[in-house]
Write a protein that holds these residues in place. Structure first.
Motif, PDB file in Angstrom:
ATOM      1  N   GLN A 185      37.163  11.753 -45.341  1.00 14.50           N
ATOM      2  CA  GLN A 185      36.063  12.682 -45.143  1.00 14.50           C
ATOM      3  C   GLN A 185      36.586  13.955 -44.460  1.00 14.50           C
ATOM      4  N   PRO A 186      35.914  15.088 -44.684  1.00 10.76           N
ATOM      5  CA  PRO A 186      36.359  16.348 -44.058  1.00 10.76           C
ATOM      6  C   PRO A 186      36.512  16.254 -42.550  1.00 10.76           C
ATOM      7  N   SER A 187      35.660  15.462 -41.910  1.00  9.91           N
ATOM      8  CA  SER A 187      35.728  15.339 -40.446  1.00  9.91           C
ATOM      9  C   SER A 187      36.963  14.569 -39.981  1.00  9.91           C
ATOM     10  N   GLN A 188      37.655  13.890 -40.919  1.00  9.77           N
ATOM     11  CA  GLN A 188      38.819  13.072 -40.561  1.00  9.77           C
ATOM     12  C   GLN A 188      40.149  13.758 -40.891  1.00  9.77           C
ATOM     13  N   GLN A 189      40.090  14.995 -41.329  1.00  8.39           N
ATOM     14  CA  GLN A 189      41.302  15.666 -41.782  1.00  8.39           C
ATOM     15  C   GLN A 189      42.348  15.787 -40.675  1.00  8.39           C
ATOM     16  N   ILE A 190      43.612  15.539 -41.065  1.00  6.91           N
ATOM     17  CA  ILE A 190      44.753  15.677 -40.159  1.00  6.91           C
ATOM     18  C   ILE A 190      45.567  16.878 -40.615  1.00  6.91           C
ATOM     19  N   THR A 191      45.865  17.776 -39.708  1.00  2.34           N
ATOM     20  CA  THR A 191      46.701  18.931 -40.037  1.00  2.34           C
ATOM     21  C   THR A 191      47.921  18.951 -39.127  1.00  2.34           C
ATOM     22  N   ARG A 192      49.022  19.431 -39.671  1.00  5.82           N
ATOM     23  CA  ARG A 192      50.251  19.576 -38.890  1.00  5.82           C
ATOM     24  C   ARG A 192      50.845  20.945 -39.164  1.00  5.82           C
ATOM     25  N   SER A 193      51.444  21.533 -38.149  1.00  4.18           N
ATOM     26  CA  SER A 193      52.079  22.836 -38.328  1.00  4.18           C
ATOM     27  C   SER A 193      53.323  22.673 -39.193  1.00  4.18           C
ATOM     28  N   ARG A 194      53.786  23.770 -39.762  1.00  6.55           N
ATOM     29  CA  ARG A 194      54.967  23.712 -40.618  1.00  6.55           C
ATOM     30  C   ARG A 194      56.177  23.163 -39.862  1.00  6.55           C
ATOM     31  N   SER A 195      56.312  23.542 -38.603  1.00  5.87           N
ATOM     32  CA  SER A 195      57.470  23.094 -37.821  1.00  5.87           C
ATOM     33  C   SER A 195      57.428  21.598 -37.527  1.00  5.87           C
ATOM     34  N   ASP A 196      56.208  21.021 -37.546  1.00  5.32           N
ATOM     35  CA  ASP A 196      56.063  19.596 -37.249  1.00  5.32           C
ATOM     36  C   ASP A 196      56.163  18.713 -38.487  1.00  5.32           C
ATOM     37  N   ARG A 197      56.149  19.332 -39.652  1.00  6.53           N
ATOM     38  CA  ARG A 197      56.090  18.535 -40.868  1.00  6.53           C
ATOM     39  C   ARG A 197      57.349  17.705 -41.062  1.00  6.53           C
ATOM     40  N   PHE A 198      57.161  16.631 -41.742  1.00  7.38           N
ATOM     41  CA  PHE A 198      58.206  15.647 -41.994  1.00  7.38           C
ATOM     42  C   PHE A 198      59.277  16.234 -42.908  1.00  7.38           C
ATOM     43  N   ASN A 199      60.533  16.071 -42.538  1.00  8.33           N
ATOM     44  CA  ASN A 199      61.661  16.504 -43.369  1.00  8.33           C
ATOM     45  C   ASN A 199      62.349  15.258 -43.891  1.00  8.33           C
ATOM     46  N   ASP A 200      62.031  14.873 -45.136  1.00 12.65           N
ATOM     47  CA  ASP A 200      62.554  13.604 -45.636  1.00 12.65           C
ATOM     48  C   ASP A 200      64.061  13.644 -45.860  1.00 12.65           C
ATOM     49  N   GLY A 201      64.645  14.849 -46.094  1.00 10.40           N
ATOM     50  CA  GLY A 201      66.087  14.934 -46.242  1.00 10.40           C
ATOM     51  C   GLY A 201      66.810  14.594 -44.953  1.00 10.40           C
ATOM     52  N   GLU A 202      66.386  15.236 -43.852  1.00 12.70           N
ATOM     53  CA  GLU A 202      66.983  14.931 -42.551  1.00 12.70           C
ATOM     54  C   GLU A 202      66.693  13.502 -42.129  1.00 12.70           C
ATOM     55  N   PHE A 203      65.481  13.062 -42.415  1.00 14.10           N
ATOM     56  CA  PHE A 203      65.075  11.700 -42.069  1.00 14.10           C
ATOM     57  C   PHE A 203      65.968  10.670 -42.762  1.00 14.10           C
ATOM     58  N   ARG A 204      66.265  10.925 -44.039  1.00 20.93           N
ATOM     59  CA  ARG A 204      67.054  10.000 -44.831  1.00 20.93           C
ATOM     60  C   ARG A 204      68.440   9.773 -44.237  1.00 20.93           C
TER      61      ARG A 204
END
Length: 353
Positions: free
Chosen positions: A222-241
């Motif tokens: 639902q719109p009231s449950q939306q999760i947002t993250r800043s670009r700097s906080d977003r997951f980097n799957d390459g580094e994570f891997r």
């Protein structure tokens, strides 16, 4: 129709091109004999076909392969990079098919659809050859036991990641009870037979991993449950891997261990791993240049060992792998991680009392 029936240069050129797109290798002397012309005429035919391919911007060219002493159709890119016009050929499809079969990640119907789709991308004669090569593996293919179809789910979550859509899922935990979670999908990851959805969980304020086959229901939140993250906080799957290979979350940890096994296998398991010390079988330090890759990766003489350091995310998964190496490994640090390994070893010994 016999080759000698092709009287004109245009007919020869079409026949040569037809053979090449079916991934046949051609020899100039044999072509000259088949068509009853000189090798120079065959060279002109090859040049004419190459000129045509250049005119229509086809990335392929007829080139001589010294390994087979024959001519074949190759992608003509100056840097050997695959272009956006690159077409899959039999060797490409065979390699992908082998990886798909080894993954055991898909149900049998999904596997059949995937392999049929792949082989349909290549010429009929090549298709028959590839199907013959993988035939036994396909017949005896054994998927993992969850029995869940995954392709639609993986595509749905990939689309959610692209659009940064918050999702509400029902998830079956290992303890066989279901929980409802509101998460922000960040990456689709495959590791050792299973697909995982890496998701940001706002409640725990961390990235958690949900095995795809255990996601029972999923829908946009639902719109009231939306999760947002800043670009700097977003997951980097390459580094994570580079830092996690076991799908257990946790903090970044630099582990250090002495290893008597196959050095290459340990370094492949941990992409961030480095050999920092080497020992002879008698325990004496073996001098080496850590900047020399050959020296770093060289397997020690029998009885010798290396000390490896690697950055990992979370300690549980790496501990399980280290313990699986038996007497071929000794954990050296950090000290609290060493104590965890000792505790686990004590528990293991207690099983045999």
């Amino acid at each position: 129709m016999a080759a000698t029936d092709f009287k004109t240069s245009g007919q020869r050129q079409l026949a040569i091109y037809h053979d090449l797109i079916n991934e046949n290798r051609l020899k100039k002397a044999e072509l000259a004999a088949d068509y009853n012309v000189t090798p120079r005429s065959i060279q002109r035919d090859i040049n004419a076909v190459n000129d045509f391919l250049t005119t229509i911007n086809d990335p392929r060219q007829i080139k001589y392969n010294p390994t087979y002493k024959s001519y074949e159709l190759q992608v003509d890119t100056p840097t050997n990079e695959v272009t956006d016009k690159h077409q899959l050929v039999a060797r490409d499809v065979l390699a992908i098919a082998k990886i798909v079969l080894a993954s055991r990640a898909f149900t049998k119907p999904e596997l059949d659809d995937l392999l049929d789709g792949l082989t349909n991308l290549i010429q009929p004669t090549s298709r028959k050859a590839v199907k013959s090569i993988i035939g036994d593996e396909k017949i005896f293919y054994t998927p993992v036991h969850h029995g869940q179809s995954l392709l639609n789910l993986l595509w749905f979550f990939s689309d959610a990641i692209r659009h940064r859509t918050t999702m509400t899922i029902t998830y079956q935990r290992r303890e066989n009870f279901e929980v409802t979670r509101t998460i922000l999908p960040e990456a689709v990851i495959f590791s050792e037979y299973y697909f995982y959805i890496a998701c940001y969980n706002a409640k725990h304020q961390t990235t958690l991993f949900y095995r795809a086959d255990r996601i029972k229901t999923y829908r946009p939140s639902q719109p009231s449950q939306q999760i947002t993250r800043s670009r700097s906080d977003r997951f980097n799957d390459g580094e994570f891997r580079k830092r996690i290979q076991f799908m257990y979350p946790g903090n970044i940890l630099k582990v250090r261990f002495q290893f008597w096994g196959i050095v290459e296998a340990a370094l492949d398991r941990f992409p961030t791993a480095e050999v920092v010390q080497r020992y002879f079988a008698n325990g004496q330090v073996e001098p080496f240049d850590p900047k020399n890759n050959h020296e770093r990766y060289r397997q020690p003489d029998q009885g010798g060992s290396v000390v490896i350091e690697a950055e990992v995310l979370g300690d549980y998964g790496v501990m399980m792998w280290l313990l699986s190496q038996g007497a071929a490994v000794k954990v050296l640090g950090p000290s609290d991680f060493v104590e965890k390994v000792k505790t686990e070893l004590t528990k293991m010994q207690a099983r045999y009392k």
